[in-house]
Scaffold this motif. Structure first.
Motif, PDB file in Angstrom:
ATOM      1  N   ALA A  24      -3.125  33.377  11.762  1.00  0.00           N
ATOM      2  CA  ALA A  24      -1.727  32.991  11.974  1.00  0.00           C
ATOM      3  C   ALA A  24      -1.248  32.070  10.854  1.00  0.00           C
ATOM      4  O   ALA A  24      -0.127  32.209  10.351  1.00  0.00           O
ATOM      5  CB  ALA A  24      -1.565  32.318  13.339  1.00  0.00           C
ATOM      6  N   MET A  25      -2.097  31.125  10.433  1.00  0.00           N
ATOM      7  CA  MET A  25      -1.745  30.226   9.332  1.00  0.00           C
ATOM      8  C   MET A  25      -1.507  31.023   8.054  1.00  0.00           C
ATOM      9  O   MET A  25      -0.523  30.792   7.342  1.00  0.00           O
ATOM     10  CB  MET A  25      -2.863  29.197   9.126  1.00  0.00           C
ATOM     11  CG  MET A  25      -2.652  28.265   7.957  1.00  0.00           C
ATOM     12  SD  MET A  25      -4.025  27.095   7.722  1.00  0.00           S
ATOM     13  CE  MET A  25      -5.303  28.183   7.081  1.00  0.00           C
ATOM     14  N   THR A  38       1.810  36.561   2.034  1.00  0.00           N
ATOM     15  CA  THR A  38       1.058  36.238   3.247  1.00  0.00           C
ATOM     16  C   THR A  38      -0.120  37.205   3.356  1.00  0.00           C
ATOM     17  O   THR A  38      -0.178  38.217   2.667  1.00  0.00           O
ATOM     18  CB  THR A  38       1.963  36.356   4.486  1.00  0.00           C
ATOM     19  OG1 THR A  38       2.476  37.687   4.553  1.00  0.00           O
ATOM     20  CG2 THR A  38       3.112  35.347   4.443  1.00  0.00           C
ATOM     21  N   LEU A  39      -1.046  36.876   4.233  1.00  0.00           N
ATOM     22  CA  LEU A  39      -2.217  37.729   4.444  1.00  0.00           C
ATOM     23  C   LEU A  39      -2.092  38.483   5.759  1.00  0.00           C
ATOM     24  O   LEU A  39      -1.604  37.935   6.754  1.00  0.00           O
ATOM     25  CB  LEU A  39      -3.499  36.892   4.460  1.00  0.00           C
ATOM     26  CG  LEU A  39      -3.820  36.064   3.215  1.00  0.00           C
ATOM     27  CD1 LEU A  39      -5.161  35.346   3.384  1.00  0.00           C
ATOM     28  CD2 LEU A  39      -3.813  36.910   1.968  1.00  0.00           C
ATOM     29  N   GLY A  75      -6.588  23.967   9.903  1.00  0.00           N
ATOM     30  CA  GLY A  75      -6.663  24.546   8.570  1.00  0.00           C
ATOM     31  C   GLY A  75      -8.029  24.362   7.957  1.00  0.00           C
ATOM     32  O   GLY A  75      -9.038  24.271   8.662  1.00  0.00           O
ATOM     33  N   TYR A  76      -8.038  24.288   6.619  1.00  0.00           N
ATOM     34  CA  TYR A  76      -9.299  24.073   5.924  1.00  0.00           C
ATOM     35  C   TYR A  76      -9.090  23.150   4.734  1.00  0.00           C
ATOM     36  O   TYR A  76      -8.003  23.027   4.195  1.00  0.00           O
ATOM     37  CB  TYR A  76      -9.951  25.388   5.480  1.00  0.00           C
ATOM     38  CG  TYR A  76      -9.235  26.151   4.384  1.00  0.00           C
ATOM     39  CD1 TYR A  76      -9.291  25.733   3.047  1.00  0.00           C
ATOM     40  CD2 TYR A  76      -8.520  27.298   4.661  1.00  0.00           C
ATOM     41  CE1 TYR A  76      -8.651  26.442   2.045  1.00  0.00           C
ATOM     42  CE2 TYR A  76      -7.871  28.015   3.670  1.00  0.00           C
ATOM     43  CZ  TYR A  76      -7.939  27.579   2.361  1.00  0.00           C
ATOM     44  OH  TYR A  76      -7.300  28.271   1.371  1.00  0.00           O
ATOM     45  N   TRP A  96      -7.191  23.119  -0.163  1.00  0.00           N
ATOM     46  CA  TRP A  96      -6.806  22.876   1.227  1.00  0.00           C
ATOM     47  C   TRP A  96      -5.688  23.824   1.595  1.00  0.00           C
ATOM     48  O   TRP A  96      -4.938  24.307   0.747  1.00  0.00           O
ATOM     49  CB  TRP A  96      -6.353  21.427   1.430  1.00  0.00           C
ATOM     50  CG  TRP A  96      -5.399  20.972   0.358  1.00  0.00           C
ATOM     51  CD1 TRP A  96      -4.046  21.155   0.324  1.00  0.00           C
ATOM     52  CD2 TRP A  96      -5.731  20.308  -0.857  1.00  0.00           C
ATOM     53  NE1 TRP A  96      -3.514  20.640  -0.840  1.00  0.00           N
ATOM     54  CE2 TRP A  96      -4.539  20.108  -1.587  1.00  0.00           C
ATOM     55  CE3 TRP A  96      -6.941  19.866  -1.408  1.00  0.00           C
ATOM     56  CZ2 TRP A  96      -4.521  19.497  -2.831  1.00  0.00           C
ATOM     57  CZ3 TRP A  96      -6.904  19.248  -2.650  1.00  0.00           C
ATOM     58  CH2 TRP A  96      -5.709  19.061  -3.336  1.00  0.00           C
ATOM     59  N   ARG A  97      -5.609  24.088   2.864  1.00  0.00           N
ATOM     60  CA  ARG A  97      -4.497  24.839   3.446  1.00  0.00           C
ATOM     61  C   ARG A  97      -4.410  24.402   4.891  1.00  0.00           C
ATOM     62  O   ARG A  97      -5.394  24.480   5.625  1.00  0.00           O
ATOM     63  CB  ARG A  97      -4.736  26.345   3.350  1.00  0.00           C
ATOM     64  CG  ARG A  97      -3.561  27.183   3.855  1.00  0.00           C
ATOM     65  CD  ARG A  97      -3.797  28.672   3.684  1.00  0.00           C
ATOM     66  NE  ARG A  97      -4.007  29.001   2.276  1.00  0.00           N
ATOM     67  CZ  ARG A  97      -4.506  30.158   1.852  1.00  0.00           C
ATOM     68  NH1 ARG A  97      -4.840  31.100   2.727  1.00  0.00           N
ATOM     69  NH2 ARG A  97      -4.669  30.391   0.561  1.00  0.00           N
ATOM     70  N   LEU A  98      -3.258  23.915   5.271  1.00  0.00           N
ATOM     71  CA  LEU A  98      -3.058  23.435   6.639  1.00  0.00           C
ATOM     72  C   LEU A  98      -1.925  24.196   7.309  1.00  0.00           C
ATOM     73  O   LEU A  98      -0.953  24.594   6.647  1.00  0.00           O
ATOM     74  CB  LEU A  98      -2.741  21.943   6.659  1.00  0.00           C
ATOM     75  CG  LEU A  98      -3.799  20.993   6.106  1.00  0.00           C
ATOM     76  CD1 LEU A  98      -3.324  19.555   6.198  1.00  0.00           C
ATOM     77  CD2 LEU A  98      -5.134  21.169   6.806  1.00  0.00           C
TER      78      LEU A  98
END
Length: 181
Positions: A24-25, A38-39, A75-76, A96-98
């Motif tokens: 979803a993120m 987007t993925l 996130g990561y 990072w991706r939140l």
């Protein structure tokens, strides 16, 4: 396994339960604004598998970030081997991706600063790089907040030269120059 703990966050191993939230993120246009697109769910699942494989191969990677207060995946943040062709690669990249709902709370610099400490301390690394599209001022601000220093610009080889995202900025942190503002 929890790798890193901050006052508000746990940076931990991934679980299959994270995958729907991760997908979803990655499908959120706001989160993916400075990426080519987007993925799809399948692309997110393939990315998830690459993350897990990198942990198995190197013992570090992109850590799932969980908010302590409610146990929510947000996130990561973590380390990745950047292997594309550039004058500074191969290198270890921090990224990072939140989730959009987690933005504006200082989670990205909190998690990233802890990852730098972990990289320089426990993992014994001496340099970590980060890069983003030159138009991505939010990520550049995170890099600055964690004490990374600008180190130049480059055209990302994976993007078409005419793309507004192709020009990237490079930041570096070395032992002794990183730390949250």
């Amino acid at each position: 396994m929890i790798y890193i703990e901050t006052p508000r966050l746990l940076l931990r191993d991934w679980s299959d339960a994270d995958l729907p939230l991760f997908a979803a993120m990655n499908a959120d246009p706001a989160v993916m604004e400075f990426f080519p697109g987007t993925l799809t769910p399948a692309e997110s699942e393939a990315f998830y598998r690459r993350i897990r494989d990198e942990f198995a191969d190197s013992g570090y990677g992109l850590y799932a970030v969980e908010r302590k207060i409610d146990g929510c995946f947000i996130g990561y943040t973590g380390l990745h081997r950047a292997l594309f062709e550039a004058d500074f690669t191969p290198c270890i990249e921090i990224g990072w991706r939140l989730c959009h709902a987690a933005w504006g709370n200082g989670f990205a610099p909190e998690a990233a600063a802890a990852v730098l400490d972990y990289a320089f301390g426990l993992l014994g690394m001496t340099e970590v790089c980060s890069f983003t599209a030159a138009v991505n001022l939010r990520s550049q601000r995170v890099m600055e907040k964690i004490g990374m220093e600008p180190a130049g610009r480059f055209v990302h080889p994976s993007l078409p030269r005419e793309s507004s995202l192709s020009e990237h900025v490079l930041y570096r942190a070395r032992i002794g120059n990183a730390g949250v503002e």
